[in-house]
Write an enzyme that holds these catalytic residues in place. Sequence first.
Site, PDB file in Angstrom:
ATOM      1  N   PRO A  73     -16.974   0.338  -5.969  1.00  0.00           N
ATOM      2  CA  PRO A  73     -17.797  -0.633  -5.249  1.00  0.00           C
ATOM      3  C   PRO A  73     -16.889  -1.593  -4.496  1.00  0.00           C
ATOM      4  O   PRO A  73     -15.849  -2.002  -5.020  1.00  0.00           O
ATOM      5  CB  PRO A  73     -18.542  -1.365  -6.375  1.00  0.00           C
ATOM      6  N   CYS A  87     -13.170  -8.469 -10.881  1.00  0.00           N
ATOM      7  CA  CYS A  87     -13.100  -9.327  -9.694  1.00  0.00           C
ATOM      8  C   CYS A  87     -12.188 -10.525  -9.977  1.00  0.00           C
ATOM      9  O   CYS A  87     -12.349 -11.231 -10.976  1.00  0.00           O
ATOM     10  CB  CYS A  87     -14.493  -9.804  -9.293  1.00  0.00           C
ATOM     11  N   LYS A 140     -16.042  -1.488 -15.253  1.00  0.00           N
ATOM     12  CA  LYS A 140     -14.890  -1.357 -14.351  1.00  0.00           C
ATOM     13  C   LYS A 140     -14.012  -2.580 -14.567  1.00  0.00           C
ATOM     14  O   LYS A 140     -14.467  -3.708 -14.411  1.00  0.00           O
ATOM     15  CB  LYS A 140     -15.335  -1.271 -12.894  1.00  0.00           C
ATOM     16  N   ASN A 169      -8.161   4.128 -11.144  1.00  0.00           N
ATOM     17  CA  ASN A 169      -8.366   3.477  -9.843  1.00  0.00           C
ATOM     18  C   ASN A 169      -7.114   2.690  -9.443  1.00  0.00           C
ATOM     19  O   ASN A 169      -6.492   2.035 -10.280  1.00  0.00           O
ATOM     20  CB  ASN A 169      -9.592   2.556  -9.932  1.00  0.00           C
ATOM     21  N   GLY A 170      -6.795   2.799  -8.161  1.00  0.00           N
ATOM     22  CA  GLY A 170      -5.689   2.021  -7.601  1.00  0.00           C
ATOM     23  C   GLY A 170      -4.767   2.865  -6.744  1.00  0.00           C
ATOM     24  O   GLY A 170      -4.174   3.826  -7.221  1.00  0.00           O
ATOM     25  N   GLY A 185     -10.673   3.565  -3.672  1.00  0.00           N
ATOM     26  CA  GLY A 185     -11.104   2.249  -3.203  1.00  0.00           C
ATOM     27  C   GLY A 185     -10.941   2.170  -1.693  1.00  0.00           C
ATOM     28  O   GLY A 185     -11.690   2.803  -0.933  1.00  0.00           O
TER      29      GLY A 185
HETATM   30  C1  LIG Z   1     -12.824  -5.739   0.405  1.00  0.00           C
HETATM   31  C2  LIG Z   1     -12.827  -5.390  -1.070  1.00  0.00           C
HETATM   32  C3  LIG Z   1     -13.980  -5.599  -1.808  1.00  0.00           C
HETATM   33  C4  LIG Z   1     -14.028  -5.267  -3.158  1.00  0.00           C
HETATM   34  N1  LIG Z   1     -15.180  -5.454  -3.853  1.00  0.00           N
HETATM   35  C5  LIG Z   1     -15.263  -5.052  -5.156  1.00  0.00           C
HETATM   36  C6  LIG Z   1     -16.496  -5.127  -5.877  1.00  0.00           C
HETATM   37  O1  LIG Z   1     -17.542  -5.563  -5.365  1.00  0.00           O
HETATM   38  N2  LIG Z   1     -16.485  -4.700  -7.167  1.00  0.00           N
HETATM   39  C7  LIG Z   1     -15.356  -4.196  -7.780  1.00  0.00           C
HETATM   40  O2  LIG Z   1     -15.401  -3.807  -8.943  1.00  0.00           O
HETATM   41  N3  LIG Z   1     -14.190  -4.111  -7.105  1.00  0.00           N
HETATM   42  C8  LIG Z   1     -14.125  -4.501  -5.820  1.00  0.00           C
HETATM   43  N4  LIG Z   1     -12.946  -4.373  -5.135  1.00  0.00           N
HETATM   44  C9  LIG Z   1     -11.806  -3.692  -5.778  1.00  0.00           C
HETATM   45  C10 LIG Z   1     -11.846  -2.201  -5.466  1.00  0.00           C
HETATM   46  O3  LIG Z   1     -13.060  -1.615  -5.891  1.00  0.00           O
HETATM   47  C11 LIG Z   1     -10.712  -1.434  -6.138  1.00  0.00           C
HETATM   48  O4  LIG Z   1     -10.798  -1.589  -7.525  1.00  0.00           O
HETATM   49  C12 LIG Z   1      -9.340  -1.915  -5.668  1.00  0.00           C
HETATM   50  O5  LIG Z   1      -9.308  -2.062  -4.262  1.00  0.00           O
HETATM   51  C13 LIG Z   1      -8.244  -0.933  -6.110  1.00  0.00           C
HETATM   52  O6  LIG Z   1      -8.418   0.321  -5.538  1.00  0.00           O
HETATM   53  P1  LIG Z   1      -7.587   0.793  -4.226  1.00  0.00           P
HETATM   54  O7  LIG Z   1      -6.142   0.421  -4.471  1.00  0.00           O
HETATM   55  O8  LIG Z   1      -7.823   2.281  -4.180  1.00  0.00           O
HETATM   56  O9  LIG Z   1      -8.176   0.056  -3.066  1.00  0.00           O
HETATM   57  C14 LIG Z   1     -12.879  -4.721  -3.797  1.00  0.00           C
HETATM   58  C15 LIG Z   1     -11.715  -4.524  -3.047  1.00  0.00           C
HETATM   59  C16 LIG Z   1     -11.674  -4.847  -1.705  1.00  0.00           C
HETATM   60  C17 LIG Z   1     -10.416  -4.601  -0.917  1.00  0.00           C
END
Ligand SMILES: Cc1cc2nc3c(=O)[nH]c(=O)nc-3n(C[C@H](O)[C@H](O)[C@H](O)COP(=O)(O)O)c2cc1C
Length: 338
Positions: free
Chosen positions: A20, A104, A144, A206-207, A230
């Site tokens: 999300p 968050c 999460k 995730n990450g 993400g």
């Molecule tokens: C613009 C933005 C909004 C996000 N909003 C949420 C959210 O609503 N809920 C959540 O659990 N994580 C949120 N995240 C975190 C991502 O879901 C994810 O866990 C994080 O970016 C790590 O994954 P990645 O390195 O593949 O991007 C957000 C991240 C970004 C950049």
Amino acid sequence: MPAALTIGPLSLASRVLQSPMADCTDLPFRLIAREHGLTLACVEMVSANSLARANRKTLEMLKTIPQDRPLAVQLLGSDPATMARAAAAVEGMGADLLDINLGCSVRKVVKNGEGAALLREPGKVGRILRAVRRALKRLPLTVKMRKGFDDESGRQAVEIAAISELEGVSALAVHGRTALQGYDVKADYAAIGAVKAAVRIPVIGNGDVFSAEDALAMAAASSCDAVMVGRGGLGNPWIYRDIDLALAGGGPKAAPPNPAERRAVLLRHLDYEALHVGERLAALNMRRIGAWYTTGLPHAKRLRTALCLADSTAAARRLIEEFFDRLGIQGPAHGLAQ
Ligand SMILES: Cc1cc2nc3c(=O)[nH]c(=O)nc-3n(C[C@H](O)[C@H](O)[C@H](O)COP(=O)(O)O)c2cc1C
């Protein structure tokens, strides 16, 4: 097809999920992602307090259509009774899965004791999960979380994971960074592996997954059961099939999207924005969405600047078409997918 990932009663044919993301994973985004192979999609986090007050903007965030299934909804909050009421409301709306946000790290959220702040309060997490589990009749519950709030060892995530399993959580997604770490620190796949070793429920890593190679590296380092993309899914819906193929152990590597496909999918994304989120917000959203799909193409910055001045989706469409025309990139006739 045998299930690749089972979360409570949900059997999914894919081991790739999209995380999300606030202001990103709206209904148009999810529809595009599903057309490209995503099975389970998630609405961005919604505040349990706002949902309990039936806040109009919050209800709009939960807008969905029958094609948008199976659908997860993520709740943010810290009061067990409010979380339970919001969970029952989400179930009543017909969602397929409820996720609790323990990740968050936005300052205001942490100050309220919500999101990642709860990683420092395992007792409270237990009370929230128990209240939510009791409020749900059929929905599977997931969590999460980050690997910790401030503790880089990953122990906080392991502790929360054990409590979650005890309280009837069906799967865990673990983002391999602490709340205090920014994106310039690489996600820690060993911390995801430590959670995987500590519980029997599925663990979703995730990450930093931006490609099938990244997903394979995460799976190898952590033995996670599934991979959650993400930022890598923004403007790149092709990533879900790429990763699924790779995790399934090969087959032909999916061809990278050609620029004509990029143009066509961006315009379809625009169509869905215009159809589902309302003209004014759709035109605003296209600033961000236009940038996602055109990163790396010549003169993309000029398009981004121009989109900031577009006050309608028709104007945004004209700018995007002119941009690709100038690059000599024609797309197949666009329009809504059947
Ligand atoms: C613009 C933005 C909004 C996000 N909003 C949420 C959210 O609503 N809920 C959540 O659990 N994580 C949120 N995240 C975190 C991502 O879901 C994810 O866990 C994080 O970016 C790590 O994954 P990645 O390195 O593949 O991007 C957000 C991240 C970004 C950049």
